[in-house]
Write a protein that holds these residues in place. Structure first.
Motif, PDB file in Angstrom:
ATOM      1  N   GLN B 158       0.840  -1.188   0.000  1.00 42.61           N
ATOM      2  CA  GLN B 158       0.000   0.000   0.000  1.00 42.61           C
ATOM      3  C   GLN B 158       0.876   1.238   0.000  1.00 42.61           C
ATOM      4  O   GLN B 158       1.805   1.339   0.781  1.00 42.61           O
ATOM      5  CB  GLN B 158      -0.866   0.029   1.257  1.00 42.61           C
ATOM      6  CG  GLN B 158      -1.932  -1.048   1.260  1.00 42.61           C
ATOM      7  CD  GLN B 158      -2.676  -1.062   2.569  1.00 42.61           C
ATOM      8  OE1 GLN B 158      -2.071  -1.134   3.628  1.00 42.61           O
ATOM      9  NE2 GLN B 158      -3.991  -1.006   2.501  1.00 42.61           N
ATOM     10  N   SER B 164      -5.944   8.652  -1.406  1.00 37.18           N
ATOM     11  CA  SER B 164      -6.202   7.225  -1.593  1.00 37.18           C
ATOM     12  C   SER B 164      -4.972   6.406  -1.257  1.00 37.18           C
ATOM     13  O   SER B 164      -3.859   6.916  -1.263  1.00 37.18           O
ATOM     14  CB  SER B 164      -6.550   6.942  -3.049  1.00 37.18           C
ATOM     15  OG  SER B 164      -7.807   7.441  -3.360  1.00 37.18           O
ATOM     16  N   LEU B 165      -5.218   5.139  -0.986  1.00 35.80           N
ATOM     17  CA  LEU B 165      -4.110   4.208  -0.853  1.00 35.80           C
ATOM     18  C   LEU B 165      -4.017   3.433  -2.142  1.00 35.80           C
ATOM     19  O   LEU B 165      -4.985   2.806  -2.575  1.00 35.80           O
ATOM     20  CB  LEU B 165      -4.365   3.229   0.291  1.00 35.80           C
ATOM     21  CG  LEU B 165      -4.027   3.698   1.689  1.00 35.80           C
ATOM     22  CD1 LEU B 165      -4.371   2.592   2.676  1.00 35.80           C
ATOM     23  CD2 LEU B 165      -2.562   4.038   1.809  1.00 35.80           C
ATOM     24  N   ARG B 166      -2.872   3.491  -2.783  1.00 40.33           N
ATOM     25  CA  ARG B 166      -2.676   2.732  -4.008  1.00 40.33           C
ATOM     26  C   ARG B 166      -2.289   1.315  -3.623  1.00 40.33           C
ATOM     27  O   ARG B 166      -1.462   1.122  -2.744  1.00 40.33           O
ATOM     28  CB  ARG B 166      -1.540   3.423  -4.707  1.00 40.33           C
ATOM     29  CG  ARG B 166      -1.271   3.359  -6.043  1.00 40.33           C
ATOM     30  CD  ARG B 166      -1.896   3.437  -7.252  1.00 40.33           C
ATOM     31  NE  ARG B 166      -0.839   2.965  -8.118  1.00 40.33           N
ATOM     32  CZ  ARG B 166       0.151   3.729  -8.526  1.00 40.33           C
ATOM     33  NH1 ARG B 166       0.192   4.997  -8.228  1.00 40.33           N
ATOM     34  NH2 ARG B 166       1.088   3.234  -9.282  1.00 40.33           N
TER      35      ARG B 166
END
Lengths: 303, 259
Positions: B158, B164-166
């Protein structure tokens, strides 16, 4: 006589071997000369001069070496270097081609298998609806036919490769899932009309939607929603599938589906396309596919 | 004797409707005490209504049918109802449990009802052994994934990108490189920084997927294009889709020993 003959043959063999060794050494030297940067060659010359500067050996030999190697480098080196590089490049291309074919074969085997769970559940649903709601049974039946026609590899037709076609297929699938999950599944699809004719690889959107339902919404007791959005940003086409389900486990395997999408994108577009998975701050999961934007100029013909 | 009662648990309403309609035909005296839409609800309603029989779907949110059965097993008779589950079918065929395949056909349901009528006065069969075998065999049918003794490795990294968390699949990653407090994650598309240290990553990643070639480098084995030696005799790893060369430290040269 016999010993003399073997002796002669042995000597002949020795001479031939000597010739081969000399020739291979010569070509190794030649290849080295062809590829060595000029600066390194000059350093070698200086070294040779230093070594031969002792009274025991004549420095003329070093000078001769310098002249000969310089002459060879200038006259034939460039051509030889190009040849060597071309050979290396074609060898590498050969390996890449082989790898490519291997991946293609693997992909063909993997491509979008219809999950037996889905098939059996849908057939059970149709069976039930035939008794309670025949018109809806007929509708779901038609959706299932549309879905199978695009997903079964033997049935897949050409002209499947537009975004509009892929969205239509996803609508069939989602209609079936909504009949089963009822209020537990809400769907919105937002695709600007000018993007509908854009080229989009088959089955990828479908895989993202199946994942969102299977891993995001089905495990969630109250269910949730899926938003499908397409957007064009100049030269790129982006399609997002976002759900507000249970999110994503870092320990869950990549799965056949996502690996399939990623490998196929790589085969089709190299590094110009990508699959991105994000977990937004508000929860759930968002999967996006970005591919080069190419309107399908034959779009009208396969309608 | 009072009429027998049943509970139906299935997350799909049309399936509950179907089973209720079929049961009404096969066994009119059986009263449906309640219907549950997930495993958690099934447990709660079973506690409240004390049914004689519970019809349980296997794939349900919350608790799977098998997990729910484990909590109910000596309180009532259990019949699993499933669309497709090869493993479960095999297991039930050897056990005392009954199971039904969707769509539930009238004839098959009659057999089940006959079997249930016979046993309804008796104690439910002890199916603990079969259930625990089922749970071990299939990780509980849930989504937690951390069942059993098998070690689970990290498959996603992550990285914070904006709000956002990719999620980056480890299959996309070429290598990790320690960069002071951060770790650089290199993919074919580019790089991101994450806060996890290389040590933590090395502990959580599959050691067959990623090799530690240097104190500050973890490389994905499948991404290695070639290993060469530089002028100073150090081994250097070249990775696919990336110009950077990675050094192999002296202590790790055994990884690339010639066969």
């Amino acid at each position: 006589m016999k010993t003399a003959a073997t002796g002669a043959r042995g000597a002949l063999g020795f001479v031939r071997e000597l010739g081969e060794t000399a020739s291979s050494l010569w070509w190794q030297f030649f290849d080295w000369l062809a590829q060595v940067p000029m600066r390194q060659l000059v350093m070698t010359w200086l070294l040779a001069l230093l070594l031969t500067a002792t009274p025991a050996i004549h420095p003329e030999q070093a000078v001769a070496f310098i002249f000969i190697s310089l002459g060879l480098k200038v006259l034939a080196g460039g051509k030889r270097k190009a040849e060597i590089e071309a050979r290396r490049a074609s060898e590498q291309a050969g390996t890449e081609e082989l790898e490519r074919r291997l991946v293609e074969a693997r992909m063909a085997a993997l491509q979008a298998q219809v999950e037996p769970h889905f098939l059996f559940n849908t057939l059970a649903l149709i069976g039930q609806l035939i008794e309670t709601d025949p018109p809806q049974a007929a509708q779901i039946h038609q959706h299932l036919i549309d879905y199978l026609r695009s997903t079964l590899p033997q049935m897949r037709s050409r002209g499947n490769g537009t975004l509009a076609r892929q969205i239509a297929l996803s609508r069939s699938y989602l209609a079936i899932m909504q009949a089963r999950m009822k209020t537990r599944l809400a769907v919105s699809i937002d695709v600007p009309p000018e993007l509908e004719s854009a080229t989009f690889p088959a089955m990828m959107l479908q895989i993202l939607i199946e994942n969102a339902i299977k891993h995001g919404l089905e495990p969630k007791i109250e269910g949730g929603r899926i938003d499908i959005r397409a957007s064009g940003t100049g030269t790129m086409l982006q399609v997002d599938v976002q759900d507000d389900g249970v999110g994503f486990s870092r320990y869950a395997g990549d799965g056949i589906g996502l690996a399939n999408v990623r490998e196929r994108l790589k085969l089709m577009y190299g590094t110009r396309a990508e699959l991105q998975i994000e977990t937004p701050a508000e929860g759930g999961c968002r999967a996006s596919i970005r591919v080069p934007f190419a309107p399908d100029i034959f779009a009208d013909q396969h309608k | 004797m009072k009429n027998p009662t049943a509970l139906i648990a299935d997350d799909e309403e049309p399936m509950r409707d179907m089973l209720r309609a079929r049961l009404a035909e096969c066994w009119p005296e059986l009263a449906i005490a309640a219907e549950a839409a997930n495993g958690v609800e099934a447990i709660a309603l079973a506690g409240r209504h004390q049914p004689d029989v519970v019809f349980l779907d296997i794939r349900m949110p919350g608790l799977s049918g098998i997990e729910a059965a484990r909590m109910l097993f000596n309180r009532c008779h259990i019949v699993f109802v499933t669309a497709y589950d090869q493993y479960a079918i095999e297991a039930f065929e050897q056990g005392a449990l009954d199971y039904l395949l969707k769509p539930v056909g009238g004839e098959r349901l009659k057999t089940t009802c006959a079997r249930l009528k016979e046993r309804i006065g008796q104690r439910p069969a002890d199916i603990a052994v079969q259930l625990s075998r089922l749970l071990d065999g299939r990780g509980g049918g849930g989504n937690s994934g951390n069942h059993g003794g098998r070690r689970e490795y990290l498959h996603w990294i992550q990285a914070q990108v904006g709000s956002s968390l990719r999620m980056i699949s480890t299959r996309e990653i070429l290598f990790f490189q320690a960069d002071e407090k951060y770790t650089r994650v290199q993919t074919a598309q580019g790089e991101v920084l994450i806060r996890k240290t290389l040590k933590e990553l090395a502990d959580e990643l599959d050691p067959d997927e990623f090799w530690r070639i240097h104190r500050s480098t973890l490389v994905r084995v499948d991404a290695i294009a070639e290993v060469t030696r530089d002028l100073r005799g150090r081994q250097m790893v070249r990775v696919k889709h990336c110009a950077e060369q990675l050094e192999v430290s002296r202590g790790n040269t055994h990884l690339f020993q010639q066969m």
